[in-house]
Design a protein around this motif. Sequence first.
Motif, PDB file in Angstrom:
ATOM      1  N   LEU A  27       0.850  -1.201  -0.120  1.00 27.44           N
ATOM      2  CA  LEU A  27      -0.082   0.154  -0.256  1.00 27.44           C
ATOM      3  C   LEU A  27       0.773   1.356   0.021  1.00 27.44           C
ATOM      4  CD1 LEU A  27      -2.955  -0.761   2.236  1.00 27.44           C
ATOM      5  CD2 LEU A  27      -3.189  -0.019   0.203  1.00 27.44           C
ATOM      6  N   LEU A  28       2.139   0.993   0.686  1.00 32.91           N
ATOM      7  CA  LEU A  28       2.571   2.737   1.153  1.00 32.91           C
ATOM      8  C   LEU A  28       3.608   1.983  -0.678  1.00 32.91           C
ATOM      9  CD1 LEU A  28       3.757   1.947   4.324  1.00 32.91           C
ATOM     10  CD2 LEU A  28       2.408   3.855   3.785  1.00 32.91           C
ATOM     11  N   CYS A  29       3.796   1.938  -0.910  1.00 37.05           N
ATOM     12  CA  CYS A  29       4.381   1.573  -2.439  1.00 37.05           C
ATOM     13  C   CYS A  29       3.641   1.940  -3.552  1.00 37.05           C
ATOM     14  CB  CYS A  29       5.648  -0.414  -2.177  1.00 37.05           C
ATOM     15  SG  CYS A  29       6.088  -0.019  -3.932  1.00 37.05           S
ATOM     16  N   ALA A  30       2.687   1.430  -3.500  1.00 36.75           N
ATOM     17  CA  ALA A  30       2.054   2.236  -4.616  1.00 36.75           C
ATOM     18  C   ALA A  30       1.211   3.521  -4.362  1.00 36.75           C
ATOM     19  CB  ALA A  30       0.318   1.405  -3.973  1.00 36.75           C
ATOM     20  N   ALA A  31       1.453   4.062  -2.941  1.00 39.21           N
ATOM     21  CA  ALA A  31       1.717   5.323  -2.505  1.00 39.21           C
ATOM     22  C   ALA A  31       2.107   6.415  -3.167  1.00 39.21           C
ATOM     23  CB  ALA A  31       0.916   5.729  -1.077  1.00 39.21           C
ATOM     24  N   TRP A  32       3.335   6.091  -3.127  1.00 45.87           N
ATOM     25  CA  TRP A  32       4.554   6.150  -3.284  1.00 45.87           C
ATOM     26  C   TRP A  32       4.794   6.243  -4.463  1.00 45.87           C
ATOM     27  CZ3 TRP A  32       9.486   3.298  -4.679  1.00 45.87           C
ATOM     28  CH2 TRP A  32      10.715   4.296  -4.983  1.00 45.87           C
ATOM     29  N   LEU A  33       4.933   5.263  -5.490  1.00 47.01           N
ATOM     30  CA  LEU A  33       4.441   5.209  -7.088  1.00 47.01           C
ATOM     31  C   LEU A  33       3.758   6.069  -6.973  1.00 47.01           C
ATOM     32  CD1 LEU A  33       5.388   1.498  -7.480  1.00 47.01           C
ATOM     33  CD2 LEU A  33       6.699   3.261  -7.992  1.00 47.01           C
ATOM     34  N   GLU A  34       2.732   6.738  -7.060  1.00 41.79           N
ATOM     35  CA  GLU A  34       0.988   7.410  -7.244  1.00 41.79           C
ATOM     36  C   GLU A  34       1.660   8.391  -6.964  1.00 41.79           C
ATOM     37  OE1 GLU A  34      -3.103   7.682  -6.168  1.00 41.79           O
ATOM     38  OE2 GLU A  34      -2.475   5.505  -6.639  1.00 41.79           O
ATOM     39  N   HIS A  35       2.585   8.908  -5.526  1.00 45.08           N
ATOM     40  CA  HIS A  35       3.181  10.431  -5.831  1.00 45.08           C
ATOM     41  C   HIS A  35       4.420  10.567  -6.801  1.00 45.08           C
ATOM     42  CE1 HIS A  35       4.448  13.013  -3.262  1.00 45.08           C
ATOM     43  NE2 HIS A  35       5.974  13.471  -3.704  1.00 45.08           N
ATOM     44  N   ARG A  36       4.948   9.694  -7.290  1.00 46.11           N
ATOM     45  CA  ARG A  36       6.168   9.756  -7.848  1.00 46.11           C
ATOM     46  C   ARG A  36       5.734   9.671  -9.238  1.00 46.11           C
ATOM     47  NH1 ARG A  36       9.580   5.715  -6.920  1.00 46.11           N
ATOM     48  NH2 ARG A  36      11.092   6.783  -8.964  1.00 46.11           N
TER      49      ARG A  36
ATOM     50  N   ILE B  87       4.881   7.185 -11.188  1.00 38.61           N
ATOM     51  CA  ILE B  87       5.023   6.282 -11.811  1.00 38.61           C
ATOM     52  C   ILE B  87       3.856   5.576 -13.017  1.00 38.61           C
ATOM     53  CG2 ILE B  87       5.968   4.113 -12.244  1.00 38.61           C
ATOM     54  CD1 ILE B  87       8.437   7.173 -11.408  1.00 38.61           C
ATOM     55  N   ALA B  88       4.060   5.086 -14.032  1.00 38.80           N
ATOM     56  CA  ALA B  88       2.889   4.681 -14.641  1.00 38.80           C
ATOM     57  C   ALA B  88       2.554   3.086 -14.338  1.00 38.80           C
ATOM     58  CB  ALA B  88       3.297   4.409 -15.878  1.00 38.80           C
ATOM     59  N   CYS B  89       1.287   2.725 -14.164  1.00 37.40           N
ATOM     60  CA  CYS B  89       0.925   1.779 -13.563  1.00 37.40           C
ATOM     61  C   CYS B  89       0.156   0.628 -14.717  1.00 37.40           C
ATOM     62  CB  CYS B  89      -0.017   1.740 -12.622  1.00 37.40           C
ATOM     63  SG  CYS B  89      -0.503   0.084 -12.118  1.00 37.40           S
ATOM     64  N   ASP B  90       0.911  -0.448 -14.649  1.00 38.51           N
ATOM     65  CA  ASP B  90       0.361  -1.376 -15.502  1.00 38.51           C
ATOM     66  C   ASP B  90       0.229  -2.609 -15.485  1.00 38.51           C
ATOM     67  OD1 ASP B  90       2.731  -2.717 -16.165  1.00 38.51           O
ATOM     68  OD2 ASP B  90       3.496  -1.159 -17.595  1.00 38.51           O
ATOM     69  N   GLU B  91      -0.103  -3.868 -15.410  1.00 39.93           N
ATOM     70  CA  GLU B  91       0.173  -4.917 -14.741  1.00 39.93           C
ATOM     71  C   GLU B  91       1.118  -5.775 -14.346  1.00 39.93           C
ATOM     72  OE1 GLU B  91      -2.539  -8.123 -12.766  1.00 39.93           O
ATOM     73  OE2 GLU B  91      -3.487  -5.943 -13.645  1.00 39.93           O
TER      74      GLU B  91
ATOM     75  N   ASP C 248      -2.505   4.823 -10.943  1.00 40.18           N
ATOM     76  CA  ASP C 248      -3.629   4.610 -10.208  1.00 40.18           C
ATOM     77  C   ASP C 248      -3.418   3.674  -9.608  1.00 40.18           C
ATOM     78  OD1 ASP C 248      -5.475   5.155  -7.701  1.00 40.18           O
ATOM     79  OD2 ASP C 248      -6.994   5.383  -9.163  1.00 40.18           O
ATOM     80  N   TRP C 249      -2.018   3.872  -8.768  1.00 41.53           N
ATOM     81  CA  TRP C 249      -1.362   2.200  -8.334  1.00 41.53           C
ATOM     82  C   TRP C 249      -2.511   1.745  -7.445  1.00 41.53           C
ATOM     83  CZ3 TRP C 249       2.407  -0.573  -9.099  1.00 41.53           C
ATOM     84  CH2 TRP C 249       3.213  -1.048 -10.418  1.00 41.53           C
ATOM     85  N   LEU C 250      -3.051   2.677  -6.158  1.00 42.32           N
ATOM     86  CA  LEU C 250      -4.018   2.303  -5.018  1.00 42.32           C
ATOM     87  C   LEU C 250      -4.830   1.979  -5.397  1.00 42.32           C
ATOM     88  CD1 LEU C 250      -3.550   5.498  -2.842  1.00 42.32           C
ATOM     89  CD2 LEU C 250      -2.406   2.895  -1.863  1.00 42.32           C
ATOM     90  N   GLN C 251      -5.576   2.656  -6.257  1.00 43.64           N
ATOM     91  CA  GLN C 251      -7.445   1.591  -7.467  1.00 43.64           C
ATOM     92  C   GLN C 251      -6.857   0.406  -7.475  1.00 43.64           C
ATOM     93  OE1 GLN C 251     -10.181   3.098  -6.462  1.00 43.64           O
ATOM     94  NE2 GLN C 251     -10.554   0.492  -7.225  1.00 43.64           N
ATOM     95  N   ARG C 252      -5.258   0.093  -7.965  1.00 39.57           N
ATOM     96  CA  ARG C 252      -5.338  -0.919  -8.593  1.00 39.57           C
ATOM     97  C   ARG C 252      -4.777  -2.045  -8.004  1.00 39.57           C
ATOM     98  NH1 ARG C 252      -3.323  -3.861 -14.200  1.00 39.57           N
ATOM     99  NH2 ARG C 252      -3.633  -1.222 -14.709  1.00 39.57           N
ATOM    100  N   LEU C 253      -4.630  -2.130  -6.556  1.00 39.36           N
ATOM    101  CA  LEU C 253      -3.980  -2.745  -5.912  1.00 39.36           C
ATOM    102  C   LEU C 253      -5.518  -2.823  -4.638  1.00 39.36           C
ATOM    103  CD1 LEU C 253      -2.246  -4.168  -3.428  1.00 39.36           C
ATOM    104  CD2 LEU C 253      -1.718  -1.244  -2.125  1.00 39.36           C
ATOM    105  N   VAL C 254      -6.012  -2.005  -4.339  1.00 40.77           N
ATOM    106  CA  VAL C 254      -7.241  -2.182  -3.399  1.00 40.77           C
ATOM    107  C   VAL C 254      -8.645  -3.192  -4.106  1.00 40.77           C
ATOM    108  CG1 VAL C 254      -9.120  -0.302  -2.120  1.00 40.77           C
ATOM    109  CG2 VAL C 254      -6.801   0.011  -2.191  1.00 40.77           C
TER     110      VAL C 254
END
Length: 154
Positions: A35-44, A46-50, A127-133
């Motif tokens: 979760l915190l890594c996802a927040a960090w990537l989102e903050h930065r 960073i493109a999210c893909d599968e 949207d890293w958090l959404q993908r994780l959640v």
Amino acid sequence: MQTDLWNYCLKVYALPGIEHACLSLQCQGLDVCLLLCAAWLEHRRIACDEARFECLRACAEPWQRDVVQPLRQLRTQWREAATHDDELSALRGLIKGLELEAERTLLRRLETATLGWLPAQSQDDCDWLQRLVSRVEHPDHGALQTLRAAINHA
């Protein structure tokens, strides 16, 4: 200056409501380090893909299962007894320290896995958090919103 994942996590976790939000989502089966890594990537941004998401999940799951969770289970198992036994309380404190160091190691591993990942062209791709959640059947949306707010304040 860009902050490393560990220091980002320390900063975010100290914000009001974040600990409760993370623990709420952890109770639903989510990994707080992810979760915190996802927040960090989102903050930065960073493109999210599968493929990237699966890379992080493959890094985190075995470490959580084999290292962090056994330490956490032992620490929580001793909670009640340690209130009446000073020696057990001291051992429980050592286990808590090991658990924290295991989480720190996982965060270093996650950060290493992201080396070279570049920012996205569009915020919509981050949207890293959404993908994780989305992996949870009925996620705590209030906890998710708390985390999202923290991204903007970190």
